[in-house]
Structures are given as C-alpha cells and as structure tokens.
Design a protein around this motif. Structure first.
Motif, short mmCIF file in Angstrom:
data_model
loop_
_atom_site.label_atom_id
_atom_site.label_comp_id
_atom_site.label_asym_id
_atom_site.label_seq_id
_atom_site.Cartn_x
_atom_site.Cartn_y
_atom_site.Cartn_z
N PHE A 14 0.84 -1.20 0.00
CA PHE A 14 0.00 0.00 0.00
C PHE A 14 0.88 1.26 0.00
O PHE A 14 1.71 1.45 0.89
N ALA A 15 0.70 2.08 -1.00
CA ALA A 15 1.40 3.36 -1.09
C ALA A 15 0.81 4.26 -0.01
O ALA A 15 -0.31 4.74 -0.13
N LEU A 70 5.23 -6.17 4.69
CA LEU A 70 4.49 -5.40 5.68
C LEU A 70 3.34 -4.67 5.02
O LEU A 70 3.56 -3.85 4.12
N LEU A 71 2.11 -4.96 5.44
CA LEU A 71 0.96 -4.19 5.00
C LEU A 71 0.93 -2.92 5.83
O LEU A 71 0.89 -2.98 7.06
N THR A 72 0.96 -1.77 5.16
CA THR A 72 1.12 -0.49 5.86
C THR A 72 -0.20 0.21 6.13
O THR A 72 -0.19 1.35 6.59
N ASP A 73 -1.31 -0.46 5.88
CA ASP A 73 -2.63 0.13 6.14
C ASP A 73 -3.56 -1.02 6.50
O ASP A 73 -3.71 -1.97 5.74
N HIS A 74 -4.19 -0.95 7.66
CA HIS A 74 -5.09 -2.03 8.07
C HIS A 74 -6.56 -1.70 7.80
O HIS A 74 -7.44 -2.45 8.20
N HIS A 75 -6.82 -0.60 7.10
CA HIS A 75 -8.19 -0.21 6.80
C HIS A 75 -8.62 -0.57 5.37
O HIS A 75 -9.79 -0.44 5.05
#
Length: 160
Positions: A14-15, A70-75
C-alpha cells in the motif's frame, strides 16, 4: 555472501506515508525496497526518490525466503486477499500495522476467506520495536529496527 548476509527485500504493501518512510530509510539500511500498491490509481505521479520501485502486483515483488512483507494500512478492504496471497508465498516474515490493543481486521478477513488459524497466526501484529510509534516516520523506524535486529540475530524489543 553468506546466508546471514544475504540482502533482505522489504515489500511495503500500500502506497502510504508509512510505506514512503520505509522506502526512504530501508534503502539506507541495506534493504531492497519494493512498494506494492494494488490500486494503480494511487501510484500515478507518486515520486519514489529513495525506493527501488513501485509495482501493482504482490507477486511482481518476487517474494522469497529473504523477503519481509508489511501491509502499511489495516483499513483497506483488500487486506484479506493480499495476506492470503502472501501466506501462500515464500516470504520469510509477514506483518501488518495496527494498534496492539485491538484484534486486527485482518483476522476476520482471513477467517472469511477460509484461512486456517495457524496460518493467520503467522501474520505479525503489532510490528516493530515498542517505542510508542505514532507518526509514519516513527512506525518505519520501529519496524526497520526490529527487522535489523532480526537480521543481526538480536532479540530486539518486540514485547508489548
């Protein structure tokens, strides 16, 4: 190069501002950084002066046993699908950012996709050293410090 010294790849999914900080700092720490953004519209015009490249397909990141994801946004709604793909791959470590006081939304998303509990448990959360990170730069520093500690065979400070 010895096994311990093999270059690590860091895939920041995720950018996001956190992904940008991971790319900036990660390159300086010897990581081959790839930013993966599944929504091509979010990549348009995004400058990446410190990152190696940005791609729209997780598999284009060429994950192997030297790869940390690493996923940088959990939404984001696609977290379940992306984590399922990552778990099916050969990455060394998989994490997702989020508040350690709450169960992450990735758990329910993966359950809905039929991912077994032992596979869901492979997704690290919280991630990074426990330094009280709040800003994207602080989160990136904490995550990278933990990954460097791991790379160097040190325990770091992951206890929350």
């Amino acid at each position: 190069m010895t096994e311990e010294m093999s270059p690590r790849r860091l895939v920041a999914v995720f950018a996001s501002p956190t992904a940008e900080m991971l790319a900036r700092f990660g390159v300086e720490l010897g990581f081959h950084v790839v930013v993966v953004e599944p929504d091509p519209a979010r990549l348009v015009g995004t400058p990446r002066p410190h990152g190696d490249r940005a791609v729209s397909d997780l598999w284009a990141a060429e994950a192997d046993d030297h790869t940390d994801i690493l996923l940088t946004d959990h939404h984001r709604p696609e977290i379940g699908t992306l984590l399922r793909e990552a778990l099916a791959g050969k990455s060394r470590w998989i994490g997702i950012v989020g508040n350690p006081r709450h169960e992450g939304p990735h758990v329910a998303a993966l359950r809905e996709l039929g991912v077994p509990a032992e596979e869901i448990a492979r997704v690290h959360r919280p991630v990074g050293l426990n330094i009280g990170s709040r800003t994207p730069a602080e989160i990136a520093v904490a995550v990278l410090a933990g990954l460097v500690a791991d790379r160097n065979g040190r325990p770091g400070g992951f206890d929350f």
